[in-house]
Design a protein around this motif. Sequence first.
Motif, PDB file in Angstrom:
ATOM      1  N   GLN A 473       0.871  -1.179   0.000  1.00 48.28           N
ATOM      2  CA  GLN A 473       0.000   0.000   0.000  1.00 48.28           C
ATOM      3  C   GLN A 473       0.902   1.221   0.000  1.00 48.28           C
ATOM      4  O   GLN A 473       1.559   1.522   0.994  1.00 48.28           O
ATOM      5  N   HIS A 474       0.961   1.916  -1.142  1.00 46.08           N
ATOM      6  CA  HIS A 474       1.750   3.126  -1.225  1.00 46.08           C
ATOM      7  C   HIS A 474       0.993   4.275  -0.573  1.00 46.08           C
ATOM      8  O   HIS A 474      -0.238   4.363  -0.657  1.00 46.08           O
ATOM      9  N   LEU A 475       1.719   5.180   0.067  1.00 48.48           N
ATOM     10  CA  LEU A 475       1.109   6.260   0.826  1.00 48.48           C
ATOM     11  C   LEU A 475       1.380   7.627   0.215  1.00 48.48           C
ATOM     12  O   LEU A 475       1.326   8.636   0.890  1.00 48.48           O
ATOM     13  N   GLU A 557      -3.230  11.234   2.453  1.00 44.09           N
ATOM     14  CA  GLU A 557      -3.858  11.884   1.308  1.00 44.09           C
ATOM     15  C   GLU A 557      -4.218  10.805   0.308  1.00 44.09           C
ATOM     16  O   GLU A 557      -3.587   9.755   0.231  1.00 44.09           O
ATOM     17  N   GLY A 558      -5.288  11.065  -0.478  1.00 45.73           N
ATOM     18  CA  GLY A 558      -5.727  10.077  -1.450  1.00 45.73           C
ATOM     19  C   GLY A 558      -6.831  10.615  -2.324  1.00 45.73           C
ATOM     20  O   GLY A 558      -7.230  11.786  -2.209  1.00 45.73           O
ATOM     21  N   GLU A 559      -7.312   9.775  -3.212  1.00 47.45           N
ATOM     22  CA  GLU A 559      -8.400  10.197  -4.081  1.00 47.45           C
ATOM     23  C   GLU A 559      -9.692  10.394  -3.306  1.00 47.45           C
ATOM     24  O   GLU A 559     -10.485  11.280  -3.610  1.00 47.45           O
ATOM     25  N   LYS A 560      -9.925   9.546  -2.303  1.00 50.91           N
ATOM     26  CA  LYS A 560     -11.153   9.649  -1.528  1.00 50.91           C
ATOM     27  C   LYS A 560     -10.902   9.207  -0.098  1.00 50.91           C
ATOM     28  O   LYS A 560     -10.268   8.185   0.150  1.00 50.91           O
ATOM     29  N   LEU A 570     -11.915   5.479   5.973  1.00 47.27           N
ATOM     30  CA  LEU A 570     -11.544   4.594   4.886  1.00 47.27           C
ATOM     31  C   LEU A 570     -10.897   5.411   3.783  1.00 47.27           C
ATOM     32  O   LEU A 570     -11.397   6.492   3.431  1.00 47.27           O
ATOM     33  N   VAL A 571      -9.809   4.889   3.215  1.00 47.24           N
ATOM     34  CA  VAL A 571      -9.025   5.662   2.253  1.00 47.24           C
ATOM     35  C   VAL A 571      -8.969   4.939   0.912  1.00 47.24           C
ATOM     36  O   VAL A 571      -8.796   3.714   0.857  1.00 47.24           O
ATOM     37  N   ASP A 572      -9.137   5.721  -0.162  1.00 50.34           N
ATOM     38  CA  ASP A 572      -8.942   5.245  -1.535  1.00 50.34           C
ATOM     39  C   ASP A 572      -9.764   4.006  -1.866  1.00 50.34           C
ATOM     40  O   ASP A 572      -9.235   2.935  -2.194  1.00 50.34           O
ATOM     41  N   SER A 575      -9.215   0.881   0.620  1.00 44.66           N
ATOM     42  CA  SER A 575      -7.912   0.221   0.514  1.00 44.66           C
ATOM     43  C   SER A 575      -7.277  -0.001   1.882  1.00 44.66           C
ATOM     44  O   SER A 575      -6.578  -0.986   2.092  1.00 44.66           O
ATOM     45  N   TYR A 576      -7.487   0.941   2.812  1.00 47.94           N
ATOM     46  CA  TYR A 576      -6.983   0.785   4.170  1.00 47.94           C
ATOM     47  C   TYR A 576      -7.729   1.752   5.091  1.00 47.94           C
ATOM     48  O   TYR A 576      -8.436   2.655   4.640  1.00 47.94           O
ATOM     49  N   TYR A 577      -7.582   1.511   6.410  1.00 53.74           N
ATOM     50  CA  TYR A 577      -8.219   2.346   7.414  1.00 53.74           C
ATOM     51  C   TYR A 577      -7.179   3.263   8.062  1.00 53.74           C
ATOM     52  O   TYR A 577      -6.018   2.883   8.240  1.00 53.74           O
ATOM     53  N   VAL A 578      -7.641   4.443   8.486  1.00 51.44           N
ATOM     54  CA  VAL A 578      -6.877   5.304   9.378  1.00 51.44           C
ATOM     55  C   VAL A 578      -7.750   5.546  10.608  1.00 51.44           C
ATOM     56  O   VAL A 578      -8.918   5.938  10.484  1.00 51.44           O
TER      57      VAL A 578
END
Length: 613
Positions: A473-475, A557-560, A570-572, A575-578
Amino acid sequence: MYKPPIISIKRLVAACAFIVYAATAQKASSQPNRLELQDLSAFQNPGKSWQVVGDVTATLDKENKLNTSGGTGVLVNLPRRKGAGKDVLTTFEHGDVDVELDYMMAKGSNSGIYLQGRYELQLEDSWGKTSRSASNNGGIYERWDTSRPKGQEGYQGYAPRQNAGRAPGLWQHLKISFQAPRFDANGKKIENAKMLRVELNGVPIHENVELFGPTRGAISNEEAANGPLRIQGDHGAVAFKNMVVTHFVKPRLELTDLKYTIYPGRHEKEPFYKDIPPEAEGPSGILTSNLNTEARQFLLRYTGSLIVKEPGEYTFDLTTPGGAGVVRINNEEVVPMKYWNGTGSVKLPAGKVPVEVVYSKYMDWAQPAMALYVSGPDLRKYLISDKEVGLTDVVDPILVDPQEKPILRSFIDIPGGHRVTHAVSVGSPEELHYTYDMDHGSLVQLWRGGFLDATPMWHDRGDGSSRAIGSIQHLGKPTLSIARLASEQAAWATDTTGSAYRQRGYRLNEKEEPTFMYSVYGANVQDAISLLQNGQGIQRHISLQNTTNNLYVRLVEGEKIEEMAKGMYLVDGKSYYVRLDDADGAKPVVRNMAGRQELIIPVREKLTYSILF
């Protein structure tokens, strides 16, 4: 003068049956069939637990629970309890097939994809499990025999190579290349089914695994050339989307009447063959470069026939490390003389057509190696030349074991053409790892599975870089984790200019987990990163001294970025949780910047958050 033995057609067919997949070069000439999932019409008599919805989310603290929203495009199974659902079978049947899809597991859930309804690839919420078995996510499930001793009924199951699975509620990407069993004219099985390649979240977890018979729970223990795709539905909540099925139903081309001729010397282009005497010549049953010629530089020319059972356009890929090659078919040059790799396509009629393959090895340092691949209409790319020949001087990979060397400093290349020159990669026995950029005080990537391939760093002269070898998972592009903003809508710093950033190394605790230290905007920062229990994610604790006003941390940061509960994001596209663990009273902000989204939060003295993956 060496003459190779005449190799039987039986061996030739066996060689042609061997499928070689390159992760970066796989081709499928067949037209993929996308299951649109507007309704349940692609499935036979689906039970009441199966629905088509617009979206799903999971609840990390509730087992067997998926939340749905209206719409179409997502297939979901929602049994009220485990064991209450029903398996679903497609209305179509398949033989050789590629299946590609995204799936999501509920917490504690279990499902499976049965190729031909008989051979199960396990889907499971394996989050937090540090061991691997055939029953875990991505495993090829066991066969079962009740006549075997108690406790040994299961056999011939295969664990995934790597633990590449993700947390419940996250979309996981699965690619399966399956070869159906083969039968003779009398219906006798002459070749077992195979999982040619299985990728989970971008990581190969199975390659060329032979399936000696149906796995436990198959629709039938009698094998067949075709069968439906089956999804297990009685073990828990699961969802699917982006389902694409590619059938390969057409017969392969066959080589016959092969003759070889070897010409010594360096030939960077084709000679006039009548002007030079051959070193050796004769018949051959297989297309191979392994002729044991004494010449370090030579040209090898094959002539023969190609039997085409199905007319259409075929693509030929010729690989010739240390030299070049030509392919002519039906008196047409399909692959022109080109160093190392060449490709070309040609329309062929049904019947027997002439073929010519030329391999010129003019680099004396290289080992003889040639490979010819074919793909065509509804025909999966396969190797028609000798499978026993290597393609280059293979270098044994230099893989880093995190138990022996849990921290490695190297260059790390990330998408977008960025090279992190002061990267610190930190590994764990739980097979969850991350890379930290000391030039910006930021996380670069997080991944599951193997740790690092240091071959480019340490082999020969090396280039100083290493590569993550798991599900990554690239950040995003490295930038400062902490910046001074005039307001919540001010642009984030693109570099360290004006920040007085200075990195001060790192120290290790008793678990050999690093705390990175640096100063920025006059504040002294300690950035401690630790592994969550059972490798479920990482927790980052940032503490500051001599802090100033208007400092913010950019968590991601991400698209969504979607807030699914207070302090949980939920990110992108899932894809993963923060998760915010301790914000010290500060309020986070999700903001839109240059077409993307950022999650930022003001920070005074401390901040703790986790990435669940």
